[in-house]
Design an enzyme around this catalytic site. Structure first.
Site, mmCIF file in Angstrom:
data_model
loop_
_atom_site.group_PDB
_atom_site.id
_atom_site.type_symbol
_atom_site.label_atom_id
_atom_site.label_comp_id
_atom_site.label_asym_id
_atom_site.label_seq_id
_atom_site.Cartn_x
_atom_site.Cartn_y
_atom_site.Cartn_z
ATOM 1 N N SER A 173 -32.986 22.285 -46.623
ATOM 2 C CA SER A 173 -33.466 22.992 -45.425
ATOM 3 C C SER A 173 -34.607 22.207 -44.783
ATOM 4 C CB SER A 173 -33.970 24.393 -45.844
ATOM 5 O OG SER A 173 -34.507 25.099 -44.746
ATOM 6 N N TYR A 201 -52.334 28.409 -50.713
ATOM 7 C CA TYR A 201 -51.666 27.368 -49.934
ATOM 8 C C TYR A 201 -52.609 26.225 -49.538
ATOM 9 C CZ TYR A 201 -48.324 25.268 -46.670
ATOM 10 O OH TYR A 201 -47.492 24.389 -46.022
#
Ligand SMILES: NC(=O)c1ccc[n+]([C@@H]2O[C@H](COP(=O)([O-])OP(=O)(O)OC[C@H]3O[C@@H](n4cnc5c(N)ncnc54)[C@H](O)[C@@H]3O)[C@@H](O)[C@H]2O)c1
Length: 262
Positions: free
Chosen positions: A35, A169
């Site tokens: 992807s 993150y």
């Protein structure tokens, strides 16, 4: 999300990168090749003559990338693997031997910025998988390994987090940049190690957020006035990876349309 609603296309142009010095049939492994950025990188590399190991936890996605590469006349191998698991990575390297010794590596797979779950678990997955895949590659392919590029982010390096980012993150992406500098010095350029810091890139992970205020606000701040294409990250990754980038070692390259300067 249609292209008309977004007011820009979802994909950028393909670039012919054969002038970068890659040799035909040299082997590249791309993690998360089913992807987005990983897929675009794998397809561009295969079109440039590389044989590409398409590693992904989503085998259907990797198979679709393989189908598109075959349709373009390229060579690839889809491999089901969770890069967070030691045994799975060992098996993935065994499967990838069918392509030949692996000269190039792109560490792209990682949990999304809005992934819920424990901070430590996500941090370990995001950074530990880069370490796991890179060290196992070097153990198996010492002497062949030429270059590795890891996908970091502007988050955690050039800008702080926002309310839409989970705390792990920016911590993980900052760590991947630091780990890249470690690799660059630890192995003395064999392999070279570099990282890319994408800004806002149109992939299946980000496209669902288009039109939402936080995303619109981010895109409005980008001097070029648009989000980036996965192909624009792919071309930058492959330049750093290639012999043409042969004296670049240990950098973190922002590819963000100038967002970090706005
Ligand atoms: N899209 C952006 O705007 C953006 C910005 C900065 C950084 N990045 C980074 O780029 C990388 C790719 O992001 P994307 O937007 O293309 O995402 P994506 O969701 O489109 O693709 C990610 C792929 O990785 C695979 N994957 C996820 N976890 C895996 C695991 N444990 N093992 C194997 N495969 C796994 C998924 O199945 C998927 O095919 C990520 O590291 C992301 O943090 C993306």
């Amino acid at each position: 999300m249609s292209e008309s609603r977004l007011n820009q296309p979802l994909h950028g142009p393909q670039y012919d990168l054969r002038a970068l010095g890659f040799k035909t049939h040299e082997v590249l492994v791309v993690t998360g090749a089913g992807s987005g950025i990983g897929k675009a990188t794998a397809i561009m590399a295969a079109k440039s003559g590389l044989a590409v190991g398409l590693w992904d936890v989503d085998l259907a996605g990797a198979n679709e990338t393989a189908r598109e590469i075959a349709a373009a006349g390229g060579n690839s191998l889809a491999v089901a693997v969770d890069v967070g698991e030691d045994e799975a990575v060992t098996k993935a390297w065994e499967a990838t031997r069918a392509l030949g010794p692996c000269r190039y590596l792109v560490n792209n797979a990682g949990p999304g910025s809005s992934s819920t779950g424990a901070f430590n678990d996500n941090l370990t997955l995001a950074v530990g998988s880069v370490h796991r895949v890179t060290t196992s590659w070097l153990e198996l392919h010492a002497g062949v390994a030429a270059s590795v590029v890891s996908i970091s982010s502007v988050a955690g390096n050039f800008m702080g987090g926002s309310e839409t980012l989970q705390a792990f993150y920016p911590a993980a992406k900052g760590a991947i940049a630091a780990y890249t500098r470690h690799l660059a010095t630890r192995y003395k350029g064999k392999p070279r190690a570099n990282a890319i810091a994408p800004g806002v890139i149109l992939t299946p992970r980000t496209i669902p957020y288009l039109g939402q205020p936080a995303m619109s606000g981010n895109i409005a701040r980008i001097p070029m006035g648009r989000a980036g294409f996965p192909e624009e990250i792919a071309a930058s990754v492959l330049f750093l990876l290639s012999p043409a980038g042969g004296y670049i070692n240990g950098v973190l390259l922002p590819v963000d349309g100038g967002w970090i300067h706005s």
